[in-house]
Design a protein around this motif. Structure first.
Motif, PDB file in Angstrom:
ATOM      1  N   ARG A   1       0.830  -1.210   0.000  1.00 53.70           N
ATOM      2  CA  ARG A   1       0.000   0.000   0.000  1.00 53.70           C
ATOM      3  C   ARG A   1       0.865   1.261   0.000  1.00 53.70           C
ATOM      4  O   ARG A   1       0.567   2.231  -0.723  1.00 53.70           O
ATOM      5  CB  ARG A   1      -0.926  -0.020   1.208  1.00 53.70           C
ATOM      6  CG  ARG A   1      -2.029  -1.079   1.127  1.00 53.70           C
ATOM      7  CD  ARG A   1      -2.797  -1.170   2.426  1.00 53.70           C
ATOM      8  NE  ARG A   1      -3.895  -2.121   2.326  1.00 53.70           N
ATOM      9  CZ  ARG A   1      -4.592  -2.565   3.368  1.00 53.70           C
ATOM     10  NH1 ARG A   1      -4.305  -2.130   4.589  1.00 53.70           N
ATOM     11  NH2 ARG A   1      -5.573  -3.438   3.187  1.00 53.70           N
TER      12      ARG A   1
ATOM     13  N   GLN B   1       1.024   4.089  -2.988  1.00 51.52           N
ATOM     14  CA  GLN B   1       0.726   5.506  -2.766  1.00 51.52           C
ATOM     15  C   GLN B   1       1.875   6.398  -3.218  1.00 51.52           C
ATOM     16  O   GLN B   1       1.651   7.493  -3.740  1.00 51.52           O
ATOM     17  CB  GLN B   1       0.421   5.726  -1.285  1.00 51.52           C
ATOM     18  CG  GLN B   1      -0.877   5.075  -0.825  1.00 51.52           C
ATOM     19  CD  GLN B   1      -1.061   5.096   0.683  1.00 51.52           C
ATOM     20  OE1 GLN B   1      -0.255   5.688   1.403  1.00 51.52           O
ATOM     21  NE2 GLN B   1      -2.096   4.439   1.157  1.00 51.52           N
TER      22      GLN B   1
ATOM     23  N   ALA C   1      -3.961   7.110  -5.598  1.00 49.60           N
ATOM     24  CA  ALA C   1      -4.313   6.705  -4.240  1.00 49.60           C
ATOM     25  C   ALA C   1      -5.446   7.565  -3.692  1.00 49.60           C
ATOM     26  O   ALA C   1      -6.373   7.062  -3.046  1.00 49.60           O
ATOM     27  CB  ALA C   1      -3.089   6.792  -3.328  1.00 49.60           C
TER      28      ALA C   1
END
Length: 447
Positions: A170, A174, A181
């Motif tokens: 994650r 991002q 995102a």
């Protein structure tokens, strides 16, 4: 397309056969604890390698189907729709989960070679690999490849856990595309929802998917109610923290305090006559929830009647095998009575392995081809499975005697399913049925 060497299915299967042979050898020889630990570890590595084989096979199936449909002139936007349902049926899972497996397989094989390699080697499990796919879903192909290369160092760390891998995926996603995102977070907020599913012991899970700010605010408000309850606790009120939070949630949604007032409900109870008359022990059933103990069902009926706060629909079953009685209609749309019957009979989506809530009532033999609007030709399906049934190459038939529905796929495979016991349980043999045992003891007859 990844150029990483694919694991041959025979390699993973050979590992599995070796593990099975080790089990037999160890059990026969009185295994040492160290041998058992090694066996558990080897079996887990084989499972993860087989998951990689399944992913590669699923991706190959998808590529083959899309190529054939492209050659047949199917528009690009409609190609591959049957892949997810076929994977779901082959793996014995719901269509929703099958679609996720198929999509994840394509991403792993075509765009995430390091993640696929980690799965094949046993460094991560299938669930973790799927979460990596989800974390990078908002990225373009190049950014996704960059994240995958960045994860290679994470996979190589000894003892790395799933939470670390997913968090790293994650964070890298991002960083790779901050705008994507943000857009994904905005889109996720539009998917907020509330769902209900059965829980053990006649309970249910009420789940809310909310944006983080709203979710935290709701939880904080319920905690405030706990503190207020502790400060003003009435004599005899011995509810704990969780009970107060649950009661407060129900009160603020329905406007009534479930601790002191009956909440208006509509309950559809399916039961046999013995259960209704307080002589039987066979569980009743609430369609969409499952079995309810006979005594609880009778108490629910009695409380609803006395309080005047609930409306209960009752359906009764045949005394021999708990089958509901069939209904027919000449209309194309299933009328209310027949619709309620189908929902009570099928309980969940009738597609094999699906178990999703019923959204559509469907003609097994299409009405346009002469299929009757009847209990015999009707079935409850979720929305996705109803659309899948209409895809080219899919068809369904239903045996009017056994109630078994056969769903056939474009590859010629057939998968069968039948409605679950309407009361959610099999019948006890005569010698084990407590009601009949009691009658035989009291009356001295063959009850």
């Amino acid at each position: 397309m990844s150029t990483a060497p694919a694991a041959a299915p025979g390699d993973a299967l050979a590992r599995l056969r070796t593990a099975v042979a080790d089990v037999a050898r160890c059990v026969g020889a009185g295994p040492a604890d160290a041998d058992l630990v090694e066996l558990i570890a080897g079996a887990e590595r084989a499972k993860r390698a087989l998951a990689a084989v399944q992913a590669e096979a699923s991706a190959a199936l998808g590529a083959s189907v899309r190529a054939a449909e492209a050659a047949a002139g199917v528009p690009a936007a409609r190609r591959g729709r049957s892949v997810g349902p076929q994977v779901a049926l082959a793996r014995g899972v719901s269509q929703h989960l099958g679609g996720r497996h198929a999509g994840a397989a394509r991403a792993l094989v075509e765009e995430l070679p390091e993640t696929l390699r980690a799965l094949r080697s046993g460094s991560i499990e299938e669930w973790t690999a799927t979460k990596v796919v989800q974390a990078t879903a908002c990225l373009g192909r190049e950014d996704r490849a960059r994240v995958d290369r960045g994860l290679a160092a994470v996979f190589a760390r000894p003892g790395v856990g799933a939470a670390t891998v997913i968090g790293s995926a994650r964070a890298l996603a991002q960083q790779a595309d901050p705008a994507a995102a943000v857009a994904r977070a905005r889109k996720a907020a539009t998917e907020r929802c509330v769902s209900l599913r059965p829980a053990p012991d006649t309970m249910t899970y009420l789940t809310a998917l909310l944006p983080v700010a709203e979710g935290v605010a709701v939880h904080a408000a319920l905690l405030t109610a706990v503190r207020e309850h502790a400060a003003t606790r009435a004599p005899g009120d011995d509810r704990g923290r969780g009970q107060v939070m649950a009661d407060t949630l129900v009160e603020r949604v329905t406007g009534r305090d479930p601790h002191t007032e009956a909440v208006p409900v509509v309950v559809h109870l399916v039961m046999d006559t013995d259960t209704l008359l307080a002589a039987g022990t066979a569980s009743a059933s609430v369609p969409g929830h499952g079995p309810v103990p006979a005594r609880i069902a009778r108490e629910l009926l009695a409380t609803a009647t006395e309080a005047g706060q609930a409306w209960v629909r009752r359906s009764f079953t045949a005394p021999d095998d708990h089958r509901l009685v069939g209904l027919d209609s000449s209309a194309r749309v299933f009328p209310a009575g027949l619709a309620a019957f189908l929902r009570a009979r099928d309980q969940r989506c009738a597609t094999p392995h699906c178990d999703a809530p019923i959204r559509h009532l469907d003609h097994v033999e299409p009405h346009a081809r002469g299929g009757a609007t009847s209990a015999v030709n009707g079935q409850g399906l979720c929305e996705a499975c109803n659309h899948t049934k209409e895809l080219p190459g899919f068809s369904a038939t239903r045996d009017p005697v056994t109630g078994v529905t056969a769903l056939r796929t474009p590859t010629g495979h057939a998968y069968g399913s039948s409605p679950p016991p309407v009361l959610g349980h099999p019948l006890l043999p005569d010698e084990l049925d407590p009601t009949r045992v009691w009658l035989r003891r009291v009356l001295g007859t063959a009850a």
